[in-house]
Design an enzyme around this catalytic site. Structure first.
Site, PDB file in Angstrom:
ATOM      1  CB  CYS A  34     -32.098  18.974  -2.582  1.00  0.00           C
ATOM      2  SG  CYS A  34     -31.519  17.285  -2.261  1.00  0.00           S
ATOM      3  CD  GLU A  75     -30.070   8.623  -1.496  1.00  0.00           C
ATOM      4  OE1 GLU A  75     -29.901   7.840  -0.541  1.00  0.00           O
ATOM      5  OE2 GLU A  75     -29.189   9.392  -1.928  1.00  0.00           O
ATOM      6  CG  HIS A 123     -31.243  13.260  -3.856  1.00  0.00           C
ATOM      7  ND1 HIS A 123     -30.049  13.739  -3.387  1.00  0.00           N
ATOM      8  CD2 HIS A 123     -31.203  11.912  -3.688  1.00  0.00           C
ATOM      9  CE1 HIS A 123     -29.314  12.731  -2.937  1.00  0.00           C
ATOM     10  NE2 HIS A 123     -29.996  11.619  -3.111  1.00  0.00           N
ATOM     11  CB  CYS A 158     -23.502  18.160  -1.578  1.00  0.00           C
ATOM     12  SG  CYS A 158     -24.405  17.786  -0.058  1.00  0.00           S
ATOM     13  CG  ASP A 202     -24.102  14.695  -3.611  1.00  0.00           C
ATOM     14  OD1 ASP A 202     -24.476  15.831  -3.269  1.00  0.00           O
ATOM     15  OD2 ASP A 202     -24.837  13.700  -3.558  1.00  0.00           O
ATOM     16  CB  SER A 203     -23.995  13.726   1.070  1.00  0.00           C
ATOM     17  OG  SER A 203     -25.222  14.016   0.432  1.00  0.00           O
TER      18      SER A 203
END
Length: 272
Positions: free
Chosen positions: A191, A157, A193, A72, A9-10
């Protein structure tokens, strides 16, 4: 022989995918690689995402991963096809690289009664049109609506996913998406996240709307893939081991990773 399954993942979001995969398939060994030094991918060009993703896939191959999951959405949208078609034949045709878009698009139509589904994603994923194209293959009768949510990843984040300030940005994008079609009855969090915003998304969305996170879908798809490809499954080592790598600060990664993975971890730094 140690041949783990690679999860890329990024940044941190793929840990929500890994968490569900480990829950479903705890016996396998896994190496997680987060390219935190170069995140976010969602705002970068196709060429840059492809270059970064391929570099990380090569590293996981160097660690004897026979199978790599791009956990991702942006990497799956912008890099997966090129890696599968252009790079794997010369790197190692016996290895496999899979993404998170196809498993989701294979099942999304089963959740919608109205035939109108909404995609919440990064700008890069929305621009790629990957979900629109893939859903058309499996459920041509569906009408797909998309909404880019550029503030959601920074909110997560920066630890603001549970704050009152996050309510505004979550409701703003939910309202914009539903304004495209009041008949939308299924929302996909495209996504990795976004599951951390799930409670606020549920509050902002109507009660009759189904909200899909990708983790359990990808985990079920991986289990099915391994069952259907015993030659790949046999190459995956099974000691229940986990290794976490980050291209940025391990200390920062470990603190954030606990939020996404659900338990404390200890990572190592990887210089690319």
């Amino acid at each position: 022989m140690h041949q783990p399954i690679g999860i890329f993942d990024s940044g941190y979001g793929g840990l929500t995918i890994l968490r569900e995969i480990v829950r479903k398939l705890p016996q396998y060994d896994y190496v997680y690689l987060g390219d935190n030094a170069r995140t976010p991918y969602g705002t970068r060009s196709f060429e840059t995402v492809y270059h970064y993703t391929l570099e990380c896939v090569r590293h996981l191959f160097d660690r004897d991963c026979r199978l790599v999951i791009l956990a991702c959405n942006t990497a799956s949208a912008k890099a997966l096809r090129n890696i599968q078609q252009l790079d794997l034949p010369s790197l190692d045709s016996d290895r496999r690289v899979l993404g998170v878009i196809r498993p989701t698009t294979e099942v999304i139509g089963k959740y919608s009664k109205t035939g109108h589904v909404g995609i919440l994603a990064t700008r890069g994923t929305v621009t790629s049109e990957s979900y629109v194209v893939e859903i058309e293959k499996f459920f041509p009768e569906l009408t797909v609506f998309q909404e880019a949510c550029p503030m959601w990843v920074p909110l997560v984040e920066n630890g603001e996913y549970a704050s009152d300030g996050a309510d505004y940005f979550v409701r703003q994008h939910i309202d914009r998406l539903l304004a495209q079609s009041p008949a939308i009855d299924t929302l996909l969090l495209a996504c990795t996240h976004y599951p951390l915003l799930l409670n606020k998304i549920r509050q902002a969305a109507p009660d009759n709307v189904t909200i899909l996170s990708q983790g359990h879908i990808v985990a079920d798809s991986l289990a099915d893939y391994l069952h259907r490809h015993p030659e790949i499954e046999a190459q995956c080592s099974k000691h229940g081991e986990r290794l976490f790598l980050t291209t940025d600060s391990p200390g920062d990664f470990d603190r954030q990773a606990t939020i996404f993975y659900g338990e404390s971890i200890q990572s190592a730094h990887l210089a690319l």
